[in-house]
Design a protein around this motif. Structure first.
Motif, PDB file in Angstrom:
ATOM      1  N   SER A 270       9.975  -1.787  10.726  1.00  0.00           N
ATOM      2  CA  SER A 270       8.804  -1.363   9.961  1.00  0.00           C
ATOM      3  C   SER A 270       8.431   0.034  10.430  1.00  0.00           C
ATOM      4  O   SER A 270       9.190   0.687  11.153  1.00  0.00           O
TER       5      SER A 270
ATOM      6  N   LYS B 232      10.301  -3.945   6.437  1.00  0.00           N
ATOM      7  CA  LYS B 232       9.006  -4.311   5.863  1.00  0.00           C
ATOM      8  C   LYS B 232       8.771  -3.470   4.623  1.00  0.00           C
ATOM      9  O   LYS B 232       8.978  -2.251   4.619  1.00  0.00           O
TER      10      LYS B 232
ATOM     11  N   GLU C  94       2.518  -5.641   2.002  1.00  0.00           N
ATOM     12  CA  GLU C  94       1.608  -6.606   2.615  1.00  0.00           C
ATOM     13  C   GLU C  94       0.453  -6.825   1.661  1.00  0.00           C
ATOM     14  O   GLU C  94      -0.139  -5.861   1.154  1.00  0.00           O
TER      15      GLU C  94
ATOM     16  N   ASP D 100       4.545  -0.346   3.287  1.00  0.00           N
ATOM     17  CA  ASP D 100       4.968   0.288   4.539  1.00  0.00           C
ATOM     18  C   ASP D 100       5.489   1.694   4.216  1.00  0.00           C
ATOM     19  O   ASP D 100       6.363   1.856   3.360  1.00  0.00           O
TER      20      ASP D 100
ATOM     21  N   TYR E 214       4.670  -9.160   3.812  1.00  0.00           N
ATOM     22  CA  TYR E 214       3.755  -9.850   4.729  1.00  0.00           C
ATOM     23  C   TYR E 214       2.701 -10.574   3.901  1.00  0.00           C
ATOM     24  O   TYR E 214       1.873  -9.956   3.228  1.00  0.00           O
TER      25      TYR E 214
ATOM     26  N   ASP F  57       6.936 -13.125   4.956  1.00  0.00           N
ATOM     27  CA  ASP F  57       6.570 -13.215   6.369  1.00  0.00           C
ATOM     28  C   ASP F  57       5.253 -13.980   6.496  1.00  0.00           C
ATOM     29  O   ASP F  57       4.214 -13.532   6.004  1.00  0.00           O
TER      30      ASP F  57
END
Length: 213
Positions: free
Chosen positions: A18, A40, A43, A49, A71, A105
């Motif tokens: 990440s 990554k 999220e 990211d 995420y 994740d």
């Protein structure tokens, strides 16, 4: 094989990265024997990211089997908002269905306020949306530690066993496979076995994984 011969690990070497890894020299990473990598990507419903595109393109340009991870956020954004975020970012890169990995994740950090039921409900909705809307019926991988999966997700409410397992279990000889998978006769596909790896081309520590062929 004689008793004197070393036991060979038949699994491939992988890493996940990440923004915390900074600028990565992917040619050096490939030269160090790393063959798989996951970056990554997103999220929740609105975060990307900042190193995602560069990392994903670097993996592919240097022959690594590539993947991305999202995420999961149980409360701060809806599964539909998270799907939209994933879709928008995947459109920015050459993501190959059936070839590249998409993982979700599942952690408790930034999900502290969610109950186990809320975690399971939102996760199942997101898995279903990703499977139907993005992966043409294929299931995304699930990343989780045994402790978080068993104790912070009401996993008995749904069948998550079709999702390939990316288990996070450090400093053990063999990872613990949660009942979700083990009771179905399944095991892990990726095993994140360390968070303190050192790999050429990356400054500082990086997560190390074994990847089953």
């Amino acid at each position: 094989m004689s008793c004197e011969e070393p036991i060979k690990n038949e699994n491939a070497r992988g890493i996940d990265v990440s923004r915390w890894q900074g600028n990565i020299d992917w040619a050096c990473v490939a030269g160090a024997g790393i063959t798989h990598a996951i970056a990554k990507m997103t999220e929740g419903g609105d975060y990307t990211d900042p190193t995602f595109v560069e990392n994903f393109q670097g993996m592919k340009a240097n022959g690594l089997k590539a993947g991305v991870y999202h995420y999961f956020r149980a409360l701060s954004s809806t599964p539909c908002e998270q799907l939209a975020n994933i879709k928008a970012r995947l459109a920015e890169v050459d993501f190959k269905l059936g070839q590249d990995i998409l993982a979700i994740d599942v952690e408790t950090n930034r999900n502290e306020g969610a109950t186990a039921d809320q975690m399971a409900d939102a996760l199942f909705q997101l898995v279903t949306l990703v499977r139907v809307s993005l992966l043409e019926g294929a299931y995304p991988h699930i990343y989780a530690s045994p402790n978080i999966w068993n104790n912070r997700v009401a996993w008995r409410q749904y069948d998550f066993s079709e999702c390939p397992l990316w288990i996070a279990n450090w400093n053990v000889a063999e990872p613990t496979v949660p009942d979700t998978w083990s009771k179905q006769g399944k095991s892990w596909q990726w095993w994140q076995h360390s968070s303190k790896g050192q790999v050429d081309g990356i400054r500082g520590a990086v997560d190390l994984n074994w990847v089953r062929p």
